[in-house]
Design an enzyme around this catalytic site. Structure first.
Site, short mmCIF file in Angstrom:
data_model
loop_
_atom_site.label_atom_id
_atom_site.label_comp_id
_atom_site.label_asym_id
_atom_site.label_seq_id
_atom_site.Cartn_x
_atom_site.Cartn_y
_atom_site.Cartn_z
N CYS A 73 4.03 2.77 21.35
CA CYS A 73 4.90 1.89 20.64
C CYS A 73 6.38 2.21 20.63
O CYS A 73 7.11 1.39 20.57
CB CYS A 73 4.70 2.58 19.32
SG CYS A 73 2.79 2.73 18.93
N HIS A 77 9.59 -0.14 20.25
CA HIS A 77 10.25 0.07 18.98
C HIS A 77 11.23 1.38 18.87
O HIS A 77 11.89 1.70 17.91
CB HIS A 77 9.08 0.51 17.91
CG HIS A 77 8.33 -0.60 17.56
ND1 HIS A 77 8.82 -1.86 16.85
CD2 HIS A 77 6.84 -0.85 17.91
CE1 HIS A 77 7.74 -2.77 16.82
NE2 HIS A 77 6.51 -2.14 17.52
N CYS A 177 -8.89 -1.11 -16.63
CA CYS A 177 -8.86 0.21 -16.52
C CYS A 177 -7.08 0.40 -16.50
O CYS A 177 -6.72 1.21 -17.04
CB CYS A 177 -9.42 0.87 -15.60
SG CYS A 177 -11.14 1.66 -16.06
N CYS A 219 -13.31 2.15 -5.96
CA CYS A 219 -13.44 1.70 -7.53
C CYS A 219 -14.64 0.61 -7.62
O CYS A 219 -15.38 0.31 -8.49
CB CYS A 219 -12.29 0.98 -7.99
SG CYS A 219 -10.80 2.24 -8.43
#
Lengths: 258, 148
Positions: A73, A77, A177, A219
């Site tokens: 990376c 970067h 909720c 959930c």
């Protein structure tokens, strides 16, 4: 002269409305504020926050060359503290040349396949989460700032619709909720406002680092709804909506949650 | 011969029990209540209390509080169940459990004995009611005992 007066006048109007906005204080709460003091301390202390182990691992992976291209990376970067600062605060985003938004993990996998010529990492994979948490950590304490991009509007709308859809055997929506009953207690636990301020998070219930997708699936399972597959665009749409809803709140990555 | 009949019955009943398709009973609503037991028999209050207390069966205490002191973690999204038997008749309680949306279209309370009008139900719960008819009756039998 008139023009100058107009500019001054406009500036005054903006200043006044800004001040008014500050007075009408932002009542939104991060889940952090509803945790016990012990957990808050655990999150705040980098030597006690379990998520920091993954940030460290992510830092190592950032510098490791992988794939047929033998690139890390960092090769593209550079220093993540500079190049990745603020990135997580404006994700999900639409990659260049694409017409669909991706989340941070999706972006990391695009870099792997396109630039590193490596296999994409599977969802919830440890290295993928470590890289995501390392990148997101560079935005800690920055405000969530979704970009202005009209191409994202349709996806945000889809996310908002999912958020308000009553679903599952228990026939509940996210909004029931987390909008209408946030702050009340579900089985003795305070219902948070569901602002994605600290992902990936270290959740004690998981004894692991996990993504927003994993949390959303918890959930869905709770309301006995069919969870979308982990690579489904619905999660990205929901995240887009949630990030818009959390605009201005500070990122905490890596957050600790019960 | 008798064995054959029993076997035949088992084949007829088998899949129905395993998959639990459409509710076998269509509750008869009169005004704001379902006066008659879904099973034709009264429920068992002790079993009903256990169902109400269970976080995975009745789920009631996730949202409601109630006089079940051994369950410390109770909800406050909905009214306390204490005194429910004083506030409502048995038939009114039954309709509120079977399908509260008949009384308030916006209620957040799930319909415990209804399978229509739901979206994206998880495969393992598809076509199943949250409680069986017998369980609804047990819960009703328990709630009527909760008097102020």
């Amino acid at each position: 002269m008139t023009a100058r007066l107009l500019v001054i006048g406009l500036a005054l109007v903006f200043a006044a409305s800004y001040a008014a906005a500050q007075v009408g204080a932002d009542k939104r709460r991060s889940g952090y504020q509803d945790m016990g003091e012990a957990l808050q301390k655990m999150q705040d202390d980098d030597t006690a926050n379990p998520g920091m182990l993954f940030v460290q691992l992510g830092g190592q992976l950032w510098n490791r060359a992988v794939g047929a291209a033998d690139k890390s990376c960092a090769d593209c970067h550079g220093d993540a503290a500079v190049s990745m600062k603020g990135v997580a605060a404006r994700y999900p985003a639409i990659p260049q040349g694409s017409d669909r938004p991706v989340d941070l993990e999706g972006r990391i996998n695009l870099c792997r396949t396109e630039h590193q010529k490596a296999e994409p990492l599977p969802p919830e994979n440890r290295d993928l989460l470590a890289l995501a948490v390392y990148v997101a950590h560079q935005s800690r304490d920055l405000q969530i700032a979704p970009p202005y991009d009209p191409r994202l509007d349709a996806f945000r709308r889809e996310g908002a619709e999912i958020y308000r859809l009553r679903q599952g055997q228990l026939n509940l929506s996210c909004a029931i909720c987390h909008d209408d009953n946030a702050g009340k207690k579900l089985a003795g636990i305070v219902i948070p406002e569901a602002h994605p301020t600290g992902y990936p998070i270290y959740r004690l219930e998981w004894q692991a680092l996990g993504s927003l997708k994993r949390r959303l699936r918890n959930c869905l399972v709770g309301i006995r709804a069919e969870a979308w597959p982990l690579d489904a665009p619905e999660y990205v749409a929901l995240e887009l909506y949630l990030m818009q809803r959390a605009r201005g709140l500070k990122l905490e990555t890596p957050a600790v949650r019960p | 011969m008798r064995v054959l009949v029993l076997l035949a019955l088992a084949f007829v009943a088998g899949p129905a029990v395993a998959q639990q398709p459409a509710p076998p009973v269509v509750p008869q609503i009169v005004d704001d209540s379902i006066p008659r037991s879904l099973t034709g028999r009264p429920g068992d209050a002790a079993r009903g209390r256990a169902i109400v207390a269970s976080r995975s069966v009745g789920l009631c205490l996730l949202c409601h509080s109630g006089p079940i002191t051994e369950e410390r973690f109770q909800g406050d999204l909905a009214p306390s169940l204490a005194g429910a038997g004083s506030r409502w008749s048995e038939g009114q309680l039954r309709l509120r459990i079977v399908d509260g949306s008949r009384l308030n279209a916006d209620t957040i309370m799930p319909a415990y004995y209804r399978i229509e009008g739901l979206h994206r139900v998880a495969r393992n719960f598809e076509g199943r009611t949250i409680l069986t008819a017998a369980q609804v009756e047990d819960v009703v039998a328990y709630l009527v005992t909760l008097r102020d």
